[in-house]
Scaffold this active site. Structure first.
Site, PDB file in Angstrom:
ATOM      1  N   ASP A 192      10.121  -8.931  -3.399  1.00 35.65           N
ATOM      2  CA  ASP A 192       8.699  -8.617  -3.522  1.00 35.65           C
ATOM      3  C   ASP A 192       7.984  -9.962  -3.711  1.00 35.65           C
ATOM      4  OD1 ASP A 192       6.259  -7.144  -4.242  1.00 35.65           O
ATOM      5  OD2 ASP A 192       6.690  -7.827  -6.280  1.00 35.65           O
ATOM      6  N   THR A 197       7.235  -6.588   1.134  1.00 38.71           N
ATOM      7  CA  THR A 197       5.988  -6.690   0.379  1.00 38.71           C
ATOM      8  C   THR A 197       4.966  -5.635   0.783  1.00 38.71           C
ATOM      9  OG1 THR A 197       4.137  -8.204  -0.133  1.00 38.71           O
ATOM     10  CG2 THR A 197       5.110  -8.414   2.056  1.00 38.71           C
ATOM     11  N   GLY A 198       4.043  -5.367  -0.113  1.00 36.77           N
ATOM     12  CA  GLY A 198       2.900  -4.516   0.213  1.00 36.77           C
ATOM     13  C   GLY A 198       1.857  -5.287   1.008  1.00 36.77           C
ATOM     14  N   LYS A 220       9.318   1.034   0.302  1.00 39.79           N
ATOM     15  CA  LYS A 220      10.096  -0.199   0.496  1.00 39.79           C
ATOM     16  C   LYS A 220      11.595   0.078   0.682  1.00 39.79           C
ATOM     17  CE  LYS A 220       7.166  -3.610  -1.833  1.00 39.79           C
ATOM     18  NZ  LYS A 220       7.175  -4.704  -2.819  1.00 39.79           N
ATOM     19  N   ASN A 261       5.344   0.002  -6.774  1.00 42.72           N
ATOM     20  CA  ASN A 261       5.760   0.137  -5.360  1.00 42.72           C
ATOM     21  C   ASN A 261       7.154  -0.450  -5.104  1.00 42.72           C
ATOM     22  OD1 ASN A 261       4.815  -2.504  -5.670  1.00 42.72           O
ATOM     23  ND2 ASN A 261       4.074  -2.643  -3.578  1.00 42.72           N
TER      24      ASN A 261
END
Length: 268
Positions: free
Chosen positions: A9, A43-44, A194, A220
């Site tokens: 992340d 990653t977001g 994810k 997340n």
């Protein structure tokens, strides 16, 4: 030691409090990669906000953006690339009902494109504060189904709007809520998380679940940390993430927590 897949992340994890990579982090990740392990960013963030980081780390591996809605290898054509999108009719509906949903900013993205109904306010630097004429979001300008929709709402309406959106579009979408000072709802296609991107990358490299190490700090990251053999929560992670993880870093993201953990794990 078997080949490992390390999934990272970015915000609150691999990046420090200034949203940057430290020299220590860059050097450790390059050593781990050079030793034959696979390092992947999961990653977001949209691709536009992760490409520089990928390049600084000199990676050549798949990256997952938008919490796994897009998995691709930057700068090359990869037969394994996939994208899960949202029907643009949802965006048209949101554009018509901005007042009803208390929407202050509505933005949609794909791998290479960004559209918003207006420039972002100065305090909200995640999105462009100046738009080209072809980046203004209208029914006409949105020609393809987007990979993600991001909505800035007034804080007091955050939960109401989230519940309204799930009521109307719940069978098509997943909604994430950002932590932090701004009330931001992040919308991707139903079923995206994810962990699915990590499973996909692991399968591509034929790496067993027990040989995956994942680092994260926020909600997340939950499914990802739960899925892998060694889910590592940051010292600065939320209590929920720490409760899911197999291990916790001794140092925070601002103290090179990921790099120090990997130094010790791989005896660098």
């Amino acid at each position: 030691m078997d080949q490992k897949l390390i999934t990272l992340d970015l915000d609150g994890t691999t990046l420090n409090a200034n949203n940057q990579l430290s020299e220590h982090t860059i050097s450790t990740i390059q050593k781990v990669s050079n030793a034959g392990n696979i390092v992947s960013i999961v990653t977001g963030r949209p691709y536009r906000m992760a490409e520089d980081i990928y390049d600084q780390l000199q990676l050549k591996t798949p990256m997952a953006n938008f919490n796994g809605a897009l998995t691709h290898i930057p700068h090359q054509k990869w037969a394994g690339e996939y994208r899960r999108s949202i029907n643009k009719a949802v965006v048209y509906d949101l554009l018509k009902n901005k007042d009803k949903f208390h929407i202050k900013l509505l933005a949609v993205e794909n791998k290479e494109s960004y559209l918003a109904d207006h420039p972002a306010p100065a305090f909200f630097d995640f999105f462009p504060q100046q738009l080209e004429s072809d980046q203004i979001l209208t029914e006409k300008s949105l020609k393809t189904n987007p990979t993600s929709i991001t909505i800035l709402v007034e804080p007091k309406y955050e939960n109401i709007v989230k519940n309204q959106l799930l009521h109307y579009y719940g069978e098509f979408i997943e909604i994430g809520v950002w932590g932090g000072p701004n009330s931001v709802l992040e919308i991707v296609s139903k079923g995206i998380q994810k962990a699915k991107a990590v499973a996909y990358i692991a399968k591509f490299y034929n790496i067993d679940r027990k040989d995956i190490i994942a680092f994260g700090d926020e909600h997340n990251d939950a499914e990802m940390l739960d899925f892998v053999g060694n889910g590592v929560a940051m010292k600065n992670a939320t209590p929920t993430i720490k409760s899911i993880a197999n291990d916790i870093t001794e140092y925070s993201n601002h103290e090179d927590g990921v790099a120090k953990y990997l130094d010790q794990y791989f005896k660098l």
